[in-house]
Design a protein around this motif. Structure first.
Motif, short mmCIF file in Angstrom:
data_model
loop_
_atom_site.label_atom_id
_atom_site.label_comp_id
_atom_site.label_asym_id
_atom_site.label_seq_id
_atom_site.Cartn_x
_atom_site.Cartn_y
_atom_site.Cartn_z
N MET A 1 0.84 -1.19 0.00
CA MET A 1 0.00 0.00 0.00
C MET A 1 0.88 1.24 0.00
N LEU A 2 0.59 2.16 -0.93
CA LEU A 2 1.32 3.42 -0.99
C LEU A 2 0.35 4.57 -0.82
N TYR A 3 0.66 5.45 0.12
CA TYR A 3 -0.14 6.65 0.34
C TYR A 3 0.65 7.88 -0.12
N LEU A 4 -0.02 8.78 -0.81
CA LEU A 4 0.55 10.09 -1.14
C LEU A 4 -0.09 11.09 -0.19
N VAL A 5 0.72 11.67 0.69
CA VAL A 5 0.18 12.48 1.78
C VAL A 5 0.59 13.95 1.60
N PRO A 6 -0.37 14.83 1.33
CA PRO A 6 -0.04 16.25 1.23
C PRO A 6 0.42 16.81 2.58
N SER A 7 1.43 17.67 2.52
CA SER A 7 1.94 18.31 3.74
C SER A 7 1.67 19.81 3.68
N PRO A 8 1.65 20.49 4.83
CA PRO A 8 1.37 21.92 4.85
C PRO A 8 2.35 22.70 3.97
N ASP A 27 4.50 1.85 7.73
CA ASP A 27 5.77 1.26 8.18
C ASP A 27 6.96 2.17 7.88
N LEU A 28 6.82 2.98 6.81
CA LEU A 28 7.94 3.81 6.38
C LEU A 28 7.42 5.07 5.71
N ILE A 29 8.06 6.20 5.99
CA ILE A 29 7.71 7.46 5.34
C ILE A 29 8.85 7.87 4.41
N LEU A 30 8.53 8.03 3.14
CA LEU A 30 9.50 8.48 2.14
C LEU A 30 9.46 10.00 2.10
N ALA A 31 10.56 10.64 2.48
CA ALA A 31 10.57 12.09 2.66
C ALA A 31 11.49 12.76 1.65
N VAL A 77 4.40 8.78 1.00
CA VAL A 77 5.30 9.75 0.39
C VAL A 77 4.95 11.12 0.94
N LEU A 78 5.97 11.83 1.42
CA LEU A 78 5.77 13.14 2.05
C LEU A 78 6.80 14.11 1.48
N THR A 79 6.35 15.13 0.77
CA THR A 79 7.27 16.13 0.23
C THR A 79 7.40 17.29 1.21
N ASP A 80 8.29 18.22 0.88
CA ASP A 80 8.53 19.34 1.78
C ASP A 80 7.29 20.19 1.99
N ALA A 81 6.50 20.35 0.93
CA ALA A 81 5.29 21.17 1.01
C ALA A 81 4.35 20.81 -0.12
N ASP A 88 6.96 17.75 -7.64
CA ASP A 88 7.76 17.04 -6.65
C ASP A 88 7.76 15.55 -7.00
N PRO A 89 8.70 14.78 -6.47
CA PRO A 89 8.78 13.35 -6.78
C PRO A 89 7.51 12.59 -6.39
N ALA A 90 7.17 11.57 -7.15
CA ALA A 90 6.08 10.64 -6.85
C ALA A 90 5.66 9.88 -8.10
N PHE A 91 5.73 10.53 -9.27
CA PHE A 91 5.20 9.93 -10.49
C PHE A 91 5.82 8.56 -10.78
N LEU A 92 7.13 8.44 -10.74
CA LEU A 92 7.79 7.18 -11.07
C LEU A 92 7.33 6.04 -10.16
#
Length: 222
Positions: A1-8, A27-31, A77-81, A88-92
């Motif tokens: 399961m992969l979640y794309l999580v928007p950050s502030p 289990d793991l956050i990709l930052a 997946v969590l980007t800076d903003a 930002d990365p995620a597409f691949l």
């Protein structure tokens, strides 16, 4: 399961309850930047392993991440903003997950171009998001093409290149084309400067520009 999580995008309170729940259960956050993400997680007392995932390593770590996901791990997946995948990365990773029948969920949440577009005062019934303009190769070709675009256009830009970009847009689009520059959205010193391309370029040319920039430009004949 992969979640794309928007950050502030600035104000740490602009995160959803669901996002916090997901971040607390994976289990793991990709930052994109583990230091920035660690500050957000610490603010909400979330303790989860962080692993770097950004434009410089996304190809290298792709298959290893997919193998872990296939093996049953849950990742976010969590980007800076803002929302992962929007400049930002995620597409691949998303594409590879789909190929391997790994479930992907993108949570709704913060992204900078939406508030900038809505408060620009320009038509929003039809718009196109162009992200960052090419810095060199293909820049003039794109500007010539976009000069004929009828929809409202949304760009991201760095503070250092803002004035140059406004001046170039004025050259290709005409100096009287309406625009709005949004800076430091959701933060204490949020600023939305509206006017013609030449007016706004002149306004920022005499200032030290800081913060994240969203530039909204009217389409031709708008």
């Amino acid at each position: 399961m992969l979640y794309l999580v928007p950050s502030p995008i600035g104000n740490l309170q602009d995160i959803t309850l669901r996002a916090l729940e997901v971040l607390g259960t994976v289990d793991l956050i990709l930052a994109e930047d583990t230091r920035n993400s660690a500050r957000l997680l610490t603010h909400y007392n979330i303790q989860k392993p962080l692993s770097p995932y950004h434009q410089h390593n996304e190809h290298k770590v792709l298959q290893h991440l997919v193998e872990q996901l296939v093996g049953g791990k849950k990742m976010a997946v969590l980007t800076d903003a803002g929302t992962p995948g929007i400049s930002d990365p995620a597409f691949l990773l998303v594409r590879e997950c789909i190929r391997h029948d790994i479930r992907v969920e993108c949570l709704p949440g913060a992204t900078a171009f939406v508030p900038a577009l809505v408060n620009s005062g320009l038509p929003i019934n039809r718009f196109c998001f162009e992200g960052f303009l090419p810095p060199k190769k293909g820049r003039q070709t794109m500007l010539k093409r976009l000069a004929l675009e009828e929809r409202t256009m949304v760009f991201y830009e760095s503070p250092m290149r803002l004035v140059k970009t406004l001046e170039e847009l004025a050259l290709y689009f005409g100096g009287e084309r309406q625009c709005c520059v949004s800076r430091e959205l959701t933060k204490m010193f949020e600023e939305n400067k509206r006017g013609t391309l030449l007016e706004v370029a002149g306004y920022f040319s005499g200032k030290t520009v800081k913060g994240e920039i969203v530039l909204v430009v009217a389409g031709v004949n708008s």
